[in-house]
Each structure stands twice: as structure tokens, then as C-alpha cells.
Write a protein that holds these residues in place. Structure first.
Motif, short mmCIF file in Angstrom:
data_model
loop_
_atom_site.label_atom_id
_atom_site.label_comp_id
_atom_site.label_asym_id
_atom_site.label_seq_id
_atom_site.Cartn_x
_atom_site.Cartn_y
_atom_site.Cartn_z
N ARG A 5 0.86 -1.19 0.00
CA ARG A 5 0.00 0.00 0.00
C ARG A 5 0.89 1.23 0.00
O ARG A 5 1.89 1.27 0.72
CB ARG A 5 -0.92 0.01 1.23
N VAL A 6 0.52 2.20 -0.81
CA VAL A 6 1.34 3.40 -0.92
C VAL A 6 0.44 4.64 -0.94
O VAL A 6 -0.74 4.56 -1.30
CB VAL A 6 2.21 3.39 -2.20
N LEU A 7 1.03 5.75 -0.56
CA LEU A 7 0.37 7.05 -0.71
C LEU A 7 1.00 7.70 -1.93
O LEU A 7 2.22 7.86 -2.00
CB LEU A 7 0.61 7.90 0.54
N PHE A 8 0.15 8.09 -2.90
CA PHE A 8 0.69 8.66 -4.13
C PHE A 8 0.94 10.15 -3.94
O PHE A 8 0.05 10.90 -3.56
CB PHE A 8 -0.28 8.42 -5.29
N THR A 9 2.17 10.56 -4.22
CA THR A 9 2.53 11.97 -4.04
C THR A 9 2.88 12.63 -5.37
O THR A 9 3.28 13.80 -5.39
CB THR A 9 3.74 12.09 -3.08
N GLY A 10 2.74 11.88 -6.47
CA GLY A 10 3.07 12.45 -7.78
C GLY A 10 1.95 13.33 -8.31
O GLY A 10 0.93 13.55 -7.65
N ALA A 11 2.16 13.84 -9.51
CA ALA A 11 1.17 14.73 -10.12
C ALA A 11 -0.01 13.92 -10.66
O ALA A 11 0.08 12.71 -10.84
CB ALA A 11 1.83 15.51 -11.25
N ALA A 28 12.32 -4.62 -9.45
CA ALA A 28 13.74 -4.56 -9.10
C ALA A 28 14.53 -3.75 -10.13
O ALA A 28 15.49 -3.06 -9.78
CB ALA A 28 14.31 -5.96 -8.98
N THR A 29 14.13 -3.81 -11.39
CA THR A 29 14.87 -3.08 -12.42
C THR A 29 14.20 -1.77 -12.82
O THR A 29 14.87 -0.78 -13.09
CB THR A 29 15.06 -3.96 -13.68
N THR A 30 12.86 -1.74 -12.83
CA THR A 30 12.17 -0.54 -13.31
C THR A 30 11.81 0.43 -12.19
O THR A 30 11.57 1.62 -12.44
CB THR A 30 10.85 -0.91 -14.01
N GLY A 31 11.72 -0.05 -10.94
CA GLY A 31 11.27 0.80 -9.85
C GLY A 31 9.81 1.18 -9.98
O GLY A 31 9.36 2.17 -9.41
N GLN A 32 9.04 0.37 -10.74
CA GLN A 32 7.64 0.69 -10.95
C GLN A 32 6.73 -0.31 -10.23
O GLN A 32 6.96 -1.52 -10.27
CB GLN A 32 7.31 0.72 -12.44
N LEU A 33 5.69 0.22 -9.63
CA LEU A 33 4.69 -0.58 -8.92
C LEU A 33 3.43 -0.65 -9.78
O LEU A 33 3.17 0.25 -10.58
CB LEU A 33 4.36 0.07 -7.58
N THR A 34 2.64 -1.70 -9.57
CA THR A 34 1.47 -1.93 -10.42
C THR A 34 0.19 -1.70 -9.64
O THR A 34 -0.03 -2.34 -8.60
CB THR A 34 1.49 -3.39 -10.94
N LEU A 35 -0.64 -0.79 -10.13
CA LEU A 35 -1.91 -0.51 -9.45
C LEU A 35 -2.81 -1.74 -9.54
O LEU A 35 -3.00 -2.30 -10.62
CB LEU A 35 -2.63 0.64 -10.14
N LYS A 36 -3.41 -2.10 -8.41
CA LYS A 36 -4.28 -3.29 -8.44
C LYS A 36 -5.54 -3.04 -9.24
O LYS A 36 -6.09 -3.95 -9.85
CB LYS A 36 -4.66 -3.69 -7.01
N GLU A 44 8.13 4.35 -8.04
CA GLU A 44 8.38 4.36 -6.59
C GLU A 44 8.72 5.77 -6.11
O GLU A 44 8.39 6.14 -4.99
CB GLU A 44 9.51 3.39 -6.23
N SER A 45 9.36 6.56 -6.98
CA SER A 45 9.75 7.91 -6.57
C SER A 45 8.53 8.82 -6.33
O SER A 45 8.67 9.89 -5.76
CB SER A 45 10.65 8.54 -7.62
N GLY A 93 5.54 2.62 7.46
CA GLY A 93 5.91 1.89 6.24
C GLY A 93 7.40 1.80 5.99
O GLY A 93 8.23 2.29 6.77
N HIS A 94 7.72 1.20 4.88
CA HIS A 94 9.08 1.04 4.36
C HIS A 94 9.65 2.43 4.03
O HIS A 94 8.94 3.31 3.55
CB HIS A 94 8.94 0.18 3.09
N LYS A 95 10.93 2.60 4.29
CA LYS A 95 11.65 3.86 3.97
C LYS A 95 11.07 5.06 4.70
O LYS A 95 11.08 6.18 4.18
CB LYS A 95 11.66 4.10 2.46
N GLN A 96 10.56 4.84 5.92
CA GLN A 96 10.03 5.95 6.71
C GLN A 96 10.93 6.24 7.91
O GLN A 96 11.78 5.43 8.27
CB GLN A 96 8.61 5.63 7.21
#
Lengths: 267, 221
Positions: A5-11, A28-36, A44-45, A93-96
Motif C-alpha cells: 500500500r502506498v500514498l501517491f505523491t506524484g502529479a 527490481a529493475t524498473t522501480g515501478q509498482l502496479t496498481l491493483k 516508486e519515486s 511503512g518502508h523507507k520511513q
């Protein structure tokens, strides 16, 4: 499958929304997560990782559940599980960031395998126990040793402080992990290996704990059982980065900050 | 079991907050396993499977397939938070309270306070809370309230809030520095040190005169 679960902070229209995502091998290579919801990819950024359990239930944690850790703290290994509860305010969460209270001498991490309950049950037998597990995650069960007193030890002041239970990054389905009886458990502080154990040293294993707890009370989806930590505890300071990793499950990264930095205007 | 609509996130209970109990246990506090008296509030959670309601029948505890020999009950003033409460002073603490109710804590007898009492305190449905939350504005000073508990119509305890080691405001302040409290979180501020023994089928009723009441029945195994 890995569920996060993530909070989206992008535009864009997703800004500020909490999203359910899956973490595919490509991450692992793209840094991209998939919306369910629709399979859309997000970077991820553009997210803040949240606790992966949407509706957290009871959080059980085990004390002294690794033979080596019990020796480290000069305790006899327990004959019955030492179980304590943690408040939902501890989850992050992770990275907090998590904080180190002011004026203490010893705060340590505890890397733990967490079993997440997926089905309601009471009086579950050891044989049936795994049917009630949805999956696994990693937590870092921080403790403030200065605050130990011999009343309901370890007490809420030691273990239930805001943010001091980072968990994640994701819940991985039980089927994708298989046998959990010999997984490597490590912690790195600022890149240095400080904790290196194996779940093979667990005294009371997951099936035992499910049976034990469900004799006392009904277990429900979203309940979590943090199974204890191996030896290798070390004091943490603001600025430290700590990574708790369990083989096949994931690596959970956490940053230590001061109490003042963490609470800001509430300090 | 019936989930309580009042509690949302956390139900935090305070043990050993009855001043007469605290005084009576001084010698015991200095012995093993405690070795010294508590310097901080002694807190425990009643987790979400315990949350229940006015009128509910509380499941009788089972152990190894057998009905537990005895259970006990205590009642406490329940402080229900109305807004987020993070690191507040004693002076401002009561302004975070949305209202007050009553909580019953059914459990196995309290034999020791050394380890978290999961077996004794986490029984399904063992923490009923009154269905009414009296607005904080209707209670000028919670320290003036007294919680009276009856079992089958006989009074078993009277617990004036003023007899607590730590006041409601002090507890809110102290706890808010450990954990941020959210709207719908509840603190049970203190129980009579001598909890009342109950048998299967007993009726347990608590009241703060003219303010709140809570009625439950101990189930049968």
C-alpha cells in the motif's frame, strides 16, 4: 504475489490517494509498482510506502523467541510464549522515519518475521494453522530498553511508541514463500551486518503460535504475529539507516531521526 | 461477539491505579519479580476481539476445553477521545476528551502483574463499553465521579475517580507522550484493586450515578 500500500505523491488525479499495488519481479529493475485496480504502472519515486495491512487488527509480538537471543539477554528460554501487544499507532511503512526518544541510552531494532492472519478462527489446531495464514512480511520491532520496568514487561512505554513498528515493504502470499522454518534473518545498520540469524532458531513456531493464541481468543484477518528476533542488538542513533531483511520475504528500510525532528510542531 | 461502535482504534487500560491497592502492595512491589514499585502508569491493551457493548453476554473463559474456575470483573470510567491527542500537557489534556462512558474489564483473576496478561485479559468480548458517551461538556470535573459496581444487585465496589494514583488529566498527558491518541480511542483510567469475583450467569451492572450505566451478563461455558 507481493501486496503493498502506498500514498501517491506524484502529479495527476491520484495525488494524495492511498493505493493498493502489487510489486512484480520487474520492480527490481524498473522501480515501478502496479496498481491493483487497472494495472497502471507508477514510479516508486512518486509514492510513500505505507504499512501493507489495510485494516490492522491485533498486533502480537513475541519476546525471547529465539534461543540465541534469550541467552543474549541472560534469560532462560521461556517454557511458554512471552506474548505482548502493540498499538496500531506503532505501524509505519518502508523507507520511513522512526524516532529515538531524547535522553535515553539504548534503543534497538529487532528484525522479525511477521505472519499475517487471513481468515477468522478460534481453537485452531497446529495441523490446520497454516490455512489461517495469508502471507508474511517483515517488521522492525524497536524497543527502548531504558523504559523497562517489571510490570507487564515489556510495557507499552518500551514497545508501543508512535512509528516504532516499521513493517513491510509488502505482504507476500504464503504460497510464494513455502517453508519458513529456515529463513535467514539479517539486519544491517549503515551497511554493516549486525544481526544474522535464522528462523530455524525460533522456539515457538508459527503453527504453535496460531494454535496457542486461538485457544485464548478469536484471530481475525489483519491480525499479525511478529515472531521474535535473533541475537545481535545494537543501539541506534539519529542518522542511522537500518535494513531488516528476511530471505524470500523482503528487506525493510528505516531511518532514525531525533524526537524533535519526528514530532516537529508537536515536539 | 459484538463489536463496539465507540472504540475505533485502541482501548488502553490502566492497572494498579487504585491508590488503596497501590499502597497495600508496597511490600510486594519490592520483592521479586517486581523488585521496585512502578514509576510509570501500568498500561495494557484490550484488543479488538474484546470490544463489546451494553447488554452483551460475556463469554465464559475456557481453558484446555474446561470452563475456567473463576473470572473477575472491574469497572472503570472510560475516556473517549474526540480529537487527535499528541503530547499534551496535563492542563490542556481534558480538552481532547470527546466524552465519557463506562468499561467493564472481564478477565481471569489477576495473579501477577509481571508479564503481559494475554491469557487473562484478551478473552473474546471481555471489554464491553457503555452505549452512551456523555459529552465532555456535561462533566465539569471527571475527578468528582464515582463508579459503583453491583453483581446480582449487590454492591461489590465503589471507586471514586479521586482515589486514583494518577488523575485523568495526568494519565492522558503521560499516555499521549507514548502514543498518539485518535478520535475513538479510549482509555480506561482505573479499576478497583479488588476486582469482583463472578460466577457463570452473574449479572454485572456498573453506574456513575445519574450519568452512565453499563449492564452485562457473564455467559455460561
Amino acid at each position: 504475489m507481493k501486496h503493498a500500500r502506498v500514498l501517491f505523491t506524484g502529479a495527476g488525479p491520484l495525488n494524495g490517494q492511498e493505493l493498493d499495488v502489487t510489486v512484480e519481479d520487474s520492480f527490481a529493475t524498473t522501480g515501478q509498482l502496479t496498481l491493483k485496480t487497472d494495472g497502471q504502472l507508477i514510479n516508486e519515486s512518486d509514492v510513500i510506502w505505507l504499512s501493507p495491512i489495510k485494516e490492522p487488527g491485533t498486533i502480537f509480538a513475541l519476546g525471547l523467541n529465539y534461543a540465541d537471543h534469550a541467552r543474549e539477554l541472560a534469560f532462560e528460554p521461556p517454557k511458554e510464549p512471552l506474548v505482548f501487544l502493540k498499538g496500531v499507532n506503532t505501524l509505519t511503512g518502508h523507507k520511513q522515519n522512526v524516532y529515538r526518544p531524547d535522553n535515553i541510552k539504548f534503543q534497538h531494532y529487532e528484525c522479525e518475521l511477521v505472519a499475517v492472519i487471513g481468515k477468522e478462527g478460534k481453537n485452531i489446531s497446529r495441523e490446520e494453522a497454516m490455512d489461517y495464514i495469508a502471507g508474511y512480511t517483515v517488521c522492525n520491532d524497536f524497543a527502548i530498553r531504558d523504559y523497562l520496568e517489571n510490570y507487564y514487561r515489556p510495557n507499552l512505554r518500551v514497545k508501543s511508541r508512535d512509528s516504532l513498528l516499521p513493517i513491510g515493504p509488502w505482504v507476500i502470499d504464503k504460497e510464494d514463500v513455502g517453508d519458513i522454518s529456515n529463513l535467514r534473518v539479517t539486519t544491517h545498520v549503515n551497511g554493516e551486518l549486525t544481526q544474522d540469524g535464522t528462523t530455524a532458531d525460533i522456539i515457538f513456531d508459527v503453527p504453535f503460535l496460531v494454535e496457542y493464541l486461538s485457544k485464548i481468543m478469536t484471530l481475525k484477518p489483519g491480525d499479525m504475529i511478529a515472531t521474535g528476533t535473533p541475537e545481535g542488538l545494537k543501539d541506534m542513533q539519529p542518522g542511522d539507516k537500518v535494513v531488516c531483511e528476511i530471505e524470500k520475504i523482503g528487506a525493510l528500510e528505516t531511518y532514525i531521526v531525533s524526537e524533535q525532528e519526528f514530532y516537529g510542531d508537536n515536539y | 461477539m459484538t463489536n463496539n461502535p465507540i472504540v475505533k482504534g485502541k482501548l488502553v487500560c490502566v492497572a494498579l491505579n487504585d491508590a488503596s491497592q497501590f499502597e497495600a502492595m508496597q511490600a510486594e512491589f519490592n520483592e521479586a519479580p517486581y523488585k521496585s514499585a512502578p514509576t510509570q502508569p501500568v498500561l495494557y491493551f484490550k484488543p479488538h476481539n474484546t470490544w463489546s457493548t451494553e447488554g452483551a453476554t460475556v463469554e465464559w473463559a475456557m481453558s484446555e476445553g474446561q470452563a475456567a474456575e473463576s473470572m473477575v470483573v472491574g469497572a472503570s470510567l472510560a475516556v473517549v477521545f474526540g480529537k487527535e491527542c499528541c503530547r499534551v500537557s496535563q492542563e490542556e489534556a481534558l480538552s481532547y476528551v470527546g466524552g465519557y462512558s463506562l468499561v467493564h474489564d472481564f478477565s481471569l483473576p489477576e495473579l501477577t502483574y509481571y508479564r503481559p496478561d494475554i491469557k487473562g485479559k484478551c478473552l473474546d468480548g471481555s471489554a464491553p463499553i457503555g452505549s452512551v458517551v456523555v459529552p465532555a461538556s456535561d462533566v465539569a470535573d471527571p475527578q468528582t465521579l464515582t463508579v459503583v459496581t453491583q453483581v446480582n444487585g449487590q454492591t461489590v465496589s465503589e471507586m471514586p475517580v479521586s482515589n486514583m494514583v494518577r488523575s485523568v488529566a495526568e494519565l492522558i498527558s503521560t499516555i499521549s507522550y507514548i502514543m498518539t491518541l485518535q478520535p475513538g480511542d479510549v482509555i480506561a483510567v482505573g479499576f478497583p484493586g479488588q476486582r469482583a469475583p463472578i460466577k457463570q450467569g452473574d449479572k454485572v451492572s456498573s453506574a456513575i450515578a445519574g450519568v452512565i450505566e453499563l449492564n452485562n451478563v457473564a455467559g455460561r461455558a
